[in-house]
Design a protein around this motif. Structure first.
Motif, PDB file in Angstrom:
ATOM      1  N   LEU A  30      -0.076  14.955   6.933  1.00 37.55           N
ATOM      2  CA  LEU A  30      -0.354  14.307   7.833  1.00 37.55           C
ATOM      3  C   LEU A  30      -1.027  14.204   8.922  1.00 37.55           C
ATOM      4  N   ALA A  31      -1.961  15.234   9.692  1.00 35.46           N
ATOM      5  CA  ALA A  31      -2.921  15.886  10.588  1.00 35.46           C
ATOM      6  C   ALA A  31      -4.246  15.154   9.747  1.00 35.46           C
ATOM      7  N   GLU A  32      -4.550  15.045   8.653  1.00 32.33           N
ATOM      8  CA  GLU A  32      -5.340  15.116   7.601  1.00 32.33           C
ATOM      9  C   GLU A  32      -6.316  13.152   7.764  1.00 32.33           C
ATOM     10  N   VAL A  33      -4.220  13.026   6.827  1.00 35.57           N
ATOM     11  CA  VAL A  33      -4.386  11.192   7.536  1.00 35.57           C
ATOM     12  C   VAL A  33      -4.630  11.014   8.551  1.00 35.57           C
ATOM     13  N   ALA A  34      -3.362  11.386   9.438  1.00 32.26           N
ATOM     14  CA  ALA A  34      -3.838  10.781  11.582  1.00 32.26           C
ATOM     15  C   ALA A  34      -5.529  11.116  11.606  1.00 32.26           C
ATOM     16  N   ASP A  35      -6.378  12.295  11.002  1.00 35.29           N
ATOM     17  CA  ASP A  35      -7.801  12.356  11.857  1.00 35.29           C
ATOM     18  C   ASP A  35      -8.336  10.955  10.758  1.00 35.29           C
ATOM     19  N   ALA A  36      -7.800  11.053   9.904  1.00 40.91           N
ATOM     20  CA  ALA A  36      -8.306   9.898   9.073  1.00 40.91           C
ATOM     21  C   ALA A  36      -8.566   8.310   9.768  1.00 40.91           C
ATOM     22  N   ALA A  37      -7.309   8.186   9.682  1.00 38.23           N
ATOM     23  CA  ALA A  37      -6.954   6.432  11.065  1.00 38.23           C
ATOM     24  C   ALA A  37      -7.410   6.375  12.509  1.00 38.23           C
ATOM     25  N   GLY A  38      -7.832   7.698  12.447  1.00 37.32           N
ATOM     26  CA  GLY A  38      -8.594   7.737  14.293  1.00 37.32           C
ATOM     27  C   GLY A  38      -6.997   7.886  15.367  1.00 37.32           C
ATOM     28  N   ILE A  39      -6.334   8.493  14.638  1.00 37.85           N
ATOM     29  CA  ILE A  39      -4.967   8.437  15.773  1.00 37.85           C
ATOM     30  C   ILE A  39      -4.679   9.961  16.053  1.00 37.85           C
ATOM     31  N   PHE A  57      -2.248  -3.511  15.631  1.00 33.43           N
ATOM     32  CA  PHE A  57      -2.284  -3.767  14.838  1.00 33.43           C
ATOM     33  C   PHE A  57      -3.765  -2.902  14.712  1.00 33.43           C
ATOM     34  N   GLY A  58      -4.234  -2.173  15.264  1.00 33.57           N
ATOM     35  CA  GLY A  58      -5.574  -1.902  14.998  1.00 33.57           C
ATOM     36  C   GLY A  58      -5.261  -0.525  14.257  1.00 33.57           C
ATOM     37  N   THR A  59      -4.157  -0.404  14.934  1.00 35.69           N
ATOM     38  CA  THR A  59      -3.732   1.501  14.821  1.00 35.69           C
ATOM     39  C   THR A  59      -2.904   1.119  12.682  1.00 35.69           C
ATOM     40  N   ILE A  60      -2.440  -0.119  12.904  1.00 35.91           N
ATOM     41  CA  ILE A  60      -1.903  -0.167  11.676  1.00 35.91           C
ATOM     42  C   ILE A  60      -2.842  -0.395  10.283  1.00 35.91           C
ATOM     43  N   ASN A  68      -5.179   3.497   1.707  1.00 34.33           N
ATOM     44  CA  ASN A  68      -4.761   2.909   0.709  1.00 34.33           C
ATOM     45  C   ASN A  68      -4.090   1.854  -0.116  1.00 34.33           C
ATOM     46  N   VAL A  69      -3.207   1.305   1.427  1.00 32.54           N
ATOM     47  CA  VAL A  69      -2.309   0.021   1.064  1.00 32.54           C
ATOM     48  C   VAL A  69      -2.903  -0.730   1.947  1.00 32.54           C
ATOM     49  N   PRO A  70      -3.322  -2.123   1.360  1.00 33.04           N
ATOM     50  CA  PRO A  70      -3.261  -3.494   2.267  1.00 33.04           C
ATOM     51  C   PRO A  70      -2.594  -3.232   3.126  1.00 33.04           C
ATOM     52  N   VAL A  71      -3.058  -4.181   3.787  1.00 31.49           N
ATOM     53  CA  VAL A  71      -2.438  -4.843   5.173  1.00 31.49           C
ATOM     54  C   VAL A  71      -1.491  -5.734   5.154  1.00 31.49           C
ATOM     55  N   GLN A  72      -1.909  -6.402   4.116  1.00 32.48           N
ATOM     56  CA  GLN A  72      -0.312  -7.598   3.505  1.00 32.48           C
ATOM     57  C   GLN A  72       0.567  -6.661   2.657  1.00 32.48           C
ATOM     58  N   GLU A  73       0.324  -5.205   2.381  1.00 30.87           N
ATOM     59  CA  GLU A  73       1.889  -5.008   1.686  1.00 30.87           C
ATOM     60  C   GLU A  73       2.438  -3.994   3.198  1.00 30.87           C
ATOM     61  N   LEU A  74       1.870  -3.506   4.299  1.00 27.12           N
ATOM     62  CA  LEU A  74       2.425  -3.391   5.514  1.00 27.12           C
ATOM     63  C   LEU A  74       2.802  -4.188   5.869  1.00 27.12           C
ATOM     64  N   ALA A  75       2.439  -5.387   6.457  1.00 24.94           N
ATOM     65  CA  ALA A  75       3.411  -6.428   7.058  1.00 24.94           C
ATOM     66  C   ALA A  75       4.036  -6.938   6.034  1.00 24.94           C
ATOM     67  N   ALA A  76       4.319  -7.118   5.095  1.00 25.34           N
ATOM     68  CA  ALA A  76       5.864  -7.041   4.083  1.00 25.34           C
ATOM     69  C   ALA A  76       6.802  -6.498   3.852  1.00 25.34           C
ATOM     70  N   SER A  77       6.472  -5.323   4.051  1.00 23.80           N
ATOM     71  CA  SER A  77       7.742  -4.358   5.359  1.00 23.80           C
ATOM     72  C   SER A  77       8.732  -4.336   6.110  1.00 23.80           C
ATOM     73  N   TRP A  78       6.971  -4.974   7.143  1.00 20.69           N
ATOM     74  CA  TRP A  78       7.972  -4.932   8.487  1.00 20.69           C
ATOM     75  C   TRP A  78       8.283  -5.856   8.745  1.00 20.69           C
ATOM     76  N   ARG A  79       8.398  -6.604   7.398  1.00 19.70           N
ATOM     77  CA  ARG A  79       9.224  -8.184   7.916  1.00 19.70           C
ATOM     78  C   ARG A  79       9.805  -7.540   6.715  1.00 19.70           C
ATOM     79  N   GLY A  80      10.235  -6.708   6.191  1.00 14.74           N
ATOM     80  CA  GLY A  80      11.835  -6.437   5.306  1.00 14.74           C
ATOM     81  C   GLY A  80      11.535  -7.146   3.832  1.00 14.74           C
ATOM     82  N   ALA A  81      10.449  -7.438   3.630  1.00 15.20           N
ATOM     83  CA  ALA A  81      10.338  -7.732   1.849  1.00 15.20           C
ATOM     84  C   ALA A  81      10.300  -6.874   0.726  1.00 15.20           C
ATOM     85  N   ASP A  82      10.885  -6.688  -0.029  1.00 12.97           N
ATOM     86  CA  ASP A  82      11.265  -5.754  -1.483  1.00 12.97           C
ATOM     87  C   ASP A  82       9.197  -5.497  -1.967  1.00 12.97           C
ATOM     88  N   VAL A  83       8.575  -5.281  -1.004  1.00 12.98           N
ATOM     89  CA  VAL A  83       6.879  -5.145  -2.363  1.00 12.98           C
ATOM     90  C   VAL A  83       6.888  -4.265  -3.065  1.00 12.98           C
TER      91      VAL A  83
END
Length: 89
Positions: A30-39, A57-60, A68-83
């Motif tokens: 978790l700490a490795e990913v957080a550091d890579a994302a700057g949070i 949005f910048g955090t996402i 390595n997850v496209p923003v479109q995939e994250l947005a689809a998940s947030w909207r409830g699309a089964d991606v």
């Protein structure tokens, strides 16, 4: 400025997003990913558990890049699309 309370739908959307991010992180620290994302690790922990259901949005964008997850995939998940999570498999 007073922030409006989140709706139940927004809270559920945050939980879906958190679940996707947790799955994408898989075995990575978790700490490795957080550091890579700057949070902070605590911020990532809150997002993954749904306690921070509407991150910036910048955090996402940075989390998507770190995992390595496209923003479109994250947005689809947030909207409830089964991606499918292709990047984590």
């Amino acid at each position: 400025m007073v922030r409006q309370p989140l709706t139940p739908e927004q809270i559920e959307a945050g939980r879906r997003l958190g679940t996707l991010l947790r799955r994408a992180r898989a075995g990575r620290d978790l700490a490795e990913v957080a550091d890579a994302a700057g949070i902070s690790p605590e911020t990532l922990r809150k997002i993954e558990t749904g306690r921070l259901p509407s991150p910036g949005f910048g955090t996402i964008v940075r989390l998507g890049e770190a995992l390595n997850v496209p923003v479109q995939e994250l947005a689809a998940s947030w909207r409830g699309a089964d991606v499918p999570l292709e990047a984590a498999s």
